[in-house]
Design an enzyme around this catalytic site. Structure first.
Site, PDB file in Angstrom:
ATOM      1  N   PHE A   1       6.876  -1.766   1.646  1.00 16.97           N
ATOM      2  CA  PHE A   1       6.242  -1.522   2.946  1.00 16.97           C
ATOM      3  C   PHE A   1       4.850  -2.140   2.918  1.00 16.97           C
ATOM      4  CE2 PHE A   1       3.606   0.619   6.030  1.00 16.97           C
ATOM      5  CZ  PHE A   1       4.409   0.605   7.152  1.00 16.97           C
TER       6      PHE A   1
ATOM      7  N   ASP B   1      -0.609  -5.121  -3.243  1.00 18.29           N
ATOM      8  CA  ASP B   1      -0.902  -4.222  -2.128  1.00 18.29           C
ATOM      9  C   ASP B   1      -1.217  -2.842  -2.699  1.00 18.29           C
ATOM     10  OD1 ASP B   1      -0.838  -2.405  -0.058  1.00 18.29           O
ATOM     11  OD2 ASP B   1       0.940  -3.247   0.924  1.00 18.29           O
TER      12      ASP B   1
ATOM     13  N   LYS C   1      -6.252   2.455   3.853  1.00 18.40           N
ATOM     14  CA  LYS C   1      -6.085   3.907   3.758  1.00 18.40           C
ATOM     15  C   LYS C   1      -7.351   4.642   3.301  1.00 18.40           C
ATOM     16  CE  LYS C   1      -1.250   4.563   4.157  1.00 18.40           C
ATOM     17  NZ  LYS C   1      -0.320   3.456   3.960  1.00 18.40           N
TER      18      LYS C   1
HETATM   19  C1  LIG Z   1       0.089   2.268   4.889  1.00 20.29           C
HETATM   20  C2  LIG Z   1       0.381   1.019   4.167  1.00 20.29           C
HETATM   21  C3  LIG Z   1       0.220  -0.228   4.784  1.00 20.29           C
HETATM   22  C4  LIG Z   1      -0.190  -0.379   6.227  1.00 20.29           C
HETATM   23  O1  LIG Z   1      -1.426   0.193   6.491  1.00 20.29           O
HETATM   24  P1  LIG Z   1      -1.837   0.517   8.032  1.00 20.29           P
HETATM   25  O2  LIG Z   1      -3.274   0.917   7.931  1.00 20.29           O
HETATM   26  O3  LIG Z   1      -0.944   1.617   8.493  1.00 20.29           O
HETATM   27  O4  LIG Z   1      -1.633  -0.711   8.799  1.00 20.29           O
HETATM   28  C5  LIG Z   1       0.483  -1.363   4.022  1.00 20.29           C
HETATM   29  N1  LIG Z   1       0.885  -1.277   2.746  1.00 20.29           N
HETATM   30  C6  LIG Z   1       1.042  -0.089   2.119  1.00 20.29           C
HETATM   31  C7  LIG Z   1       1.470  -0.047   0.689  1.00 20.29           C
HETATM   32  C8  LIG Z   1       0.820   1.108   2.810  1.00 20.29           C
HETATM   33  O5  LIG Z   1       1.021   2.271   2.213  1.00 20.29           O
END
Ligand SMILES: *Cc1c(COP(=O)(O)O)cnc(C)c1O
Length: 394
Positions: free
Chosen positions: A132, A217, A246
């Protein structure tokens, strides 16, 4: 509370599966709803409130900055931004010293895609199954789950997904057109699935050999969540590009793309953001860095996480298939769907989120009290027992 729910339902987009409760106040790892009910927060805004809700140091820093200056475009310099960039890159590993500031996780991924294409002159990206990375069109192209993607095809061309921890599949997928391999050290949304150390090692070597950038990420795993500042530090893995979001702004929207100094800088006008690097977010980010350091929250996540997993493993229930994770990023994989468990937990004052259809994902604030962690364990034990006793229960 019903009035709030009705008002919101009248206008909300429909994009969210919502729970019928309106939160009005938080402190540390505790939330209160509009009727005064108390909840232990195992969600933290989905891994945002690592320093807890309403931390006095963060609140004071934001209020003080609000009183001075809220916006200052990156076309101008800013005292708060300069200091934040310095303090952040003191923490990021190796020569991860160049930073583009944005406002969310998905924007950090968008930035990383552009950084990878620009510095390699190549187009393609290899991502992972169950990954994700966000929901804007570029990041969505890297996100794997068809439920997020299907209605929005066509997405970015040249993106493929290999299974995490399958070195052969990765080797077969990386070509002379590959700009980047993108991965999460622990896949969060996908169900708390960790990458193997051997896989991470192989990815790093393959990227070096083929001139491909390794984009990690850490939007969910960063800022102390897994027991170190960044999850890549558990493995001595140095990414070329690190994506943050986050918890970075402690609740004030903020994201960052951080890349190795040796790659160089982006040319002017190649990227930008109106709100990126605003002094309010930077003041919040500085407070988050200070709190994580002063309270050693990464260390606390490591210690509490071990204790938490031990207690969770002590739950005697045939419904638990496996417990995975690191620090305070824990997945409890069930033999049944998580929906009824999450709903019943909320009835007992415990908030958790799913990570895929069968996984309870636990992301409490790193400041959570030991008795509240024990409260989450007790809640899960009680709910699993009660569902087993009720023949109609999930
Ligand atoms: C939450 C998340 C995203 C996206 O972040 P948003 O601020 O919701 O756009 C991308 N990568 C990972 C691993 C995440 O947990």
């Amino acid at each position: 509370m019903t009035e709030i729910l009705a008002l919101e339902d009248t206008h909300t987009s429909g994009a969210y599966a919502k729970r019928p409760v309106a939160m009005v106040r938080g402190e540390g790892a505790i939330l209160w709803d509009a009727d005064g009910n108390r909840y232990i927060d195992g969600v933290a805004g989905i891994g945002v409130a690592n320093v807890g809700h309403n931390h006095p140091v963060l609140t004071a820093a934001v209020l003080e900055q609000l009183d001075r200056l809220t916006i200052c475009h990156e076309a101008f310099y800013s005292d708060q931004r300069a200091r934040f960039l310095h303090e952040l890159t003191q923490r990021t590993p190796g020569d991860l010293d160049r930073v583009f500031l944005c406002n969310s996780g998905t924007e950090a991924i968008e930035g990383a895609i552009k950084v990878a294409r620009y510095f390699t002159g190549r187009t393609d990206i290899v991502a992972h199954k169950r990954a994700f990375h966000g929901r804007t069109m570029g990041a969505l192209s890297l996100t794997w789950n068809h439920k997020y993607r299907d209605a929005f095809q066509p997405l970015l061309p040249g993106v493929s997904h290999v299974p995490l921890n399958d070195v052969e599949a990765l080797e077969a997928e990386v070509t002379e057109r590959t700009a980047a391999v993108v991965l999460e050290i622990i896949q969060g949304e996908g169900g708390v699935w960790p990458a193997d150390p051997e896989y991470l090692n192989a990815v790093r070597h393959l990227c070096d050999e083929k001139g491909v950038l390794l984009v990690v990420d850490e939007i969910q795993t960063g800022m102390g969540r897994t027991g170190k500042w960044f999850a890549c530090e558990h493995f001595d893995l140095l990414p070329d590009v690190l994506c943050l979001g986050k918890a970075l702004g402690g609740g004030i929207p903020m994201g960052a793309v951080v890349w190795r100094e040796s790659l160089g800088q982006l040319p002017t006008k190649s990227h930008g953001s109106t709100f990126g690097g605003n002094p309010l977010a930077c003041a919040a980010g500085r407070a988050v860095l200070r709190i994580l350091t002063d309270e050693d929250l990464p260390g606390r996540a490591a210690t509490l996480g071990e204790q938490f997993v031990r207690e969770l493993r002590g739950i005697k229930s045939t419904r638990i298939r496996e417990i995975r994770g690191r620090g305070l990023m824990i997945g409890v994989d069930l033999r049944s769907r998580v929906g009824p468990v999450i709903k019943a937990l909320m009835g007992k004052g415990v908030l958790v989120i799913p990570g895929g259809p069968t996984v309870l994902r636990l992301l409490p604030p790193l400041v959570i009290a030991e008795e509240d962690l024990a409260g989450i364990v007790q809640g899960i034990a009680d709910v699993l027992r009660e569902l087993n006793e009720d023949p109609s229960g999930g």
